[in-house]
Design an enzyme around this catalytic site. Structure first.
Site, PDB file in Angstrom:
ATOM      1  N   HIS A  20       0.827  -1.210   0.000  1.00  0.00           N
ATOM      2  CA  HIS A  20       0.000   0.000   0.000  1.00  0.00           C
ATOM      3  C   HIS A  20       0.858   1.255   0.000  1.00  0.00           C
ATOM      4  O   HIS A  20       1.951   1.289   0.572  1.00  0.00           O
ATOM      5  CB  HIS A  20      -0.983   0.011   1.179  1.00  0.00           C
ATOM      6  CG  HIS A  20      -0.374   0.064   2.548  1.00  0.00           C
ATOM      7  ND1 HIS A  20      -0.152   1.245   3.217  1.00  0.00           N
ATOM      8  CD2 HIS A  20       0.034  -0.921   3.383  1.00  0.00           C
ATOM      9  CE1 HIS A  20       0.364   0.987   4.404  1.00  0.00           C
ATOM     10  NE2 HIS A  20       0.491  -0.317   4.532  1.00  0.00           N
TER      11      HIS A  20
ATOM     12  N   ASP B 286       6.534   2.065   6.030  1.00  0.00           N
ATOM     13  CA  ASP B 286       5.265   1.336   6.066  1.00  0.00           C
ATOM     14  C   ASP B 286       4.279   2.127   5.207  1.00  0.00           C
ATOM     15  O   ASP B 286       3.771   3.155   5.651  1.00  0.00           O
ATOM     16  CB  ASP B 286       4.780   1.233   7.514  1.00  0.00           C
ATOM     17  CG  ASP B 286       3.377   0.700   7.648  1.00  0.00           C
ATOM     18  OD1 ASP B 286       2.890   0.063   6.703  1.00  0.00           O
ATOM     19  OD2 ASP B 286       2.758   0.942   8.709  1.00  0.00           O
TER      20      ASP B 286
ATOM     21  N   GLU C 270      -5.208   1.063   3.132  1.00  0.00           N
ATOM     22  CA  GLU C 270      -4.822   0.024   4.092  1.00  0.00           C
ATOM     23  C   GLU C 270      -4.773   0.551   5.515  1.00  0.00           C
ATOM     24  O   GLU C 270      -5.177  -0.146   6.449  1.00  0.00           O
ATOM     25  CB  GLU C 270      -3.464  -0.559   3.700  1.00  0.00           C
ATOM     26  CG  GLU C 270      -3.097  -1.839   4.433  1.00  0.00           C
ATOM     27  CD  GLU C 270      -2.466  -1.624   5.806  1.00  0.00           C
ATOM     28  OE1 GLU C 270      -2.384  -2.597   6.580  1.00  0.00           O
ATOM     29  OE2 GLU C 270      -2.053  -0.476   6.098  1.00  0.00           O
ATOM     30  N   GLU C 271      -4.270   1.762   5.705  1.00  0.00           N
ATOM     31  CA  GLU C 271      -4.071   2.279   7.062  1.00  0.00           C
ATOM     32  C   GLU C 271      -5.385   2.485   7.818  1.00  0.00           C
ATOM     33  O   GLU C 271      -5.368   2.641   9.034  1.00  0.00           O
ATOM     34  CB  GLU C 271      -3.286   3.593   7.026  1.00  0.00           C
ATOM     35  CG  GLU C 271      -1.822   3.450   6.605  1.00  0.00           C
ATOM     36  CD  GLU C 271      -0.959   2.712   7.617  1.00  0.00           C
ATOM     37  OE1 GLU C 271      -1.474   2.337   8.682  1.00  0.00           O
ATOM     38  OE2 GLU C 271       0.234   2.511   7.344  1.00  0.00           O
TER      39      GLU C 271
ATOM     40  N   ASP D 100       4.034  -6.285   3.471  1.00  0.00           N
ATOM     41  CA  ASP D 100       3.944  -5.135   4.364  1.00  0.00           C
ATOM     42  C   ASP D 100       5.123  -5.229   5.325  1.00  0.00           C
ATOM     43  O   ASP D 100       5.944  -6.136   5.229  1.00  0.00           O
ATOM     44  CB  ASP D 100       2.593  -5.146   5.088  1.00  0.00           C
ATOM     45  CG  ASP D 100       2.106  -3.759   5.458  1.00  0.00           C
ATOM     46  OD1 ASP D 100       2.955  -2.906   5.786  1.00  0.00           O
ATOM     47  OD2 ASP D 100       0.890  -3.522   5.423  1.00  0.00           O
TER      48      ASP D 100
ATOM     49  N   HIS E 222       5.367   3.207  12.578  1.00  0.00           N
ATOM     50  CA  HIS E 222       4.459   4.331  12.776  1.00  0.00           C
ATOM     51  C   HIS E 222       5.131   5.510  13.472  1.00  0.00           C
ATOM     52  O   HIS E 222       4.444   6.435  13.919  1.00  0.00           O
ATOM     53  CB  HIS E 222       3.183   3.912  13.515  1.00  0.00           C
ATOM     54  CG  HIS E 222       2.230   3.167  12.634  1.00  0.00           C
ATOM     55  ND1 HIS E 222       0.926   2.916  12.988  1.00  0.00           N
ATOM     56  CD2 HIS E 222       2.383   2.597  11.414  1.00  0.00           C
ATOM     57  CE1 HIS E 222       0.323   2.236  12.028  1.00  0.00           C
ATOM     58  NE2 HIS E 222       1.195   2.026  11.059  1.00  0.00           N
TER      59      HIS E 222
END
Length: 343
Positions: free
Chosen positions: A67, A185, A217-218, A238, A318
């Protein structure tokens, strides 16, 4: 083709294109440009995801996903003193954003510079409160790099509720193979898949290989729709998540056995491990208790698929993330080798 240089080239281009979930056009335009340049057929779904296909000898297909949507922010309100309250997109931690440079995209396309600060940013004024203030939405704000001191001043700049806030990724590609940036990510995996697609297009795989580049996706529904009917296996590419009590590595491809949605397909995982051992691809198997993938979203939407999850190790997920070229290359090798297997 020097695969490592190719992956890093694509990764740099993707990182520099702001794409918090909901604002994906520039990143997905780049994906389409890369696929067009490689001569690979693709289509765009109603939601804006891109699905590319390399035809194989048999109709049944293997799908890889990555993604390009990332974490980010949106203007929640304009405060009376001319600063911005902002709401998070995806699973950020507010403390990782403190003192970061950012840009606000106005509805008419202007980018306005700012900095994320707490409401009490100076120890010379607020002393201990500056240190102990809880990092939550009410105590965080964007301070604009403009001469503003009121809500009206900000409105005159064209800023409004719902405008996107882009955080500076701070990309660094080091000579020793380390890569540091926000949004590895999952732009690291997207770069791996785009490079792998170039490699595979002339290799005549046994079955058709699909590449699903998703853009939601998130927020949990990236690959919940749009999956071609002939897909029997879905491998989400991922990030792996190295950290305390984890088996993952920044220098290997990481194979997830289980995440918050449950175990991935056991037979598929064993085949992935077998290829790594046969081909001397460095790998680690791990479990991620607070994680979900596009493969999880597909299963949750009711698709009848065997699923797996692999990816490069991304430290400090993140936050301000880090990986290594060795991990990107190990992931690339596994993607290509598994695609060429006779399933």
């Amino acid at each position: 083709m020097d695969e490592g240089k190719e992956i890093l080239r694509i990764l740099k281009e993707l990182i520099l294109k702001d794409s918090p979930t909901g604002y994906h056009e520039k990143a997905m335009d780049y994906v389409r440009e890369e696929l067009t340049d490689a001569g690979i057929a693709f289509k765009t779904t109603n939601k804006g995801a891109v699905i590319a296909k390399i035809s194989g000898k048999r109709p049944e297909g293997l799908l890889y996903s990555a993604h390009t949507d990332t974490l980010g922010g949106m203007v929640k309100s304009i405060r009376d003193k001319g600063t911005l309250e902002f709401t998070l997109i995806g699973g950020y931690m507010f403390n990782t954003l403190e003192s970061e440079n950012c840009k606000v995209l106005t509805s008419d396309g202007k980018l306005i510079s700012g900095t994320v600060q707490t409401t009490k940013p100076s120890v010379h004024i607020d002393s201990n409160e500056a240190r102990t203030l809880e990092r939550v939405q009410a105590n965080m704000e964007v301070v604009l790099d403009e001469r503003v001191s009121s809500k009206d001043d900000v409105v005159k700049l064209g800023i409004g509720v719902g405008d996107f806030v882009f955080m500076d990724p701070k990309l660094m590609i080091l000579d020793n193979g380390f890569v540091k940036s926000r949004y590895l990510d999952d732009k690291a995996s997207a770069a791996v898949l785009l490079a792998a697609a170039r490699k595979l297009k002339d290799m005549e795989p046994e079955r058709s290989i699909y590449f699903f580049i998703s853009n939601y996706e998130e927020v949990g529904h990236g690959a919940s729709a749009g999956i071609p009917e002939e897909i029997t296996e879905f491998i989400a590419v991922d990030m792996g998540a190295p950290g305390n009590n984890q088996n993952s590595s920044e220098f290997k491809v990481n194979i997830c056995a289980k995440d918050s949605t449950g175990p991935y397909d056991y037979a598929l995982r064993k085949r992935l491990v077998s290829i790594c051992e046969r081909e001397s691809i460095p790998y680690a198997v791990d479990i991620y208790p607070s994680y979900g993938s596009d493969a999880s979203a597909a299963l949750g939407a009711g698709h009848d698929l065997r699923t797996g999850l692999i990816g490069p190790g991304v430290f400090a997920s993140h936050g301000y993330e880090r990986t290594h070229l060795d991990s990107l290359m190990a992931t690339f090798d596994l993607v290509v080798k598994y695609a060429m297997e006779k399933a």
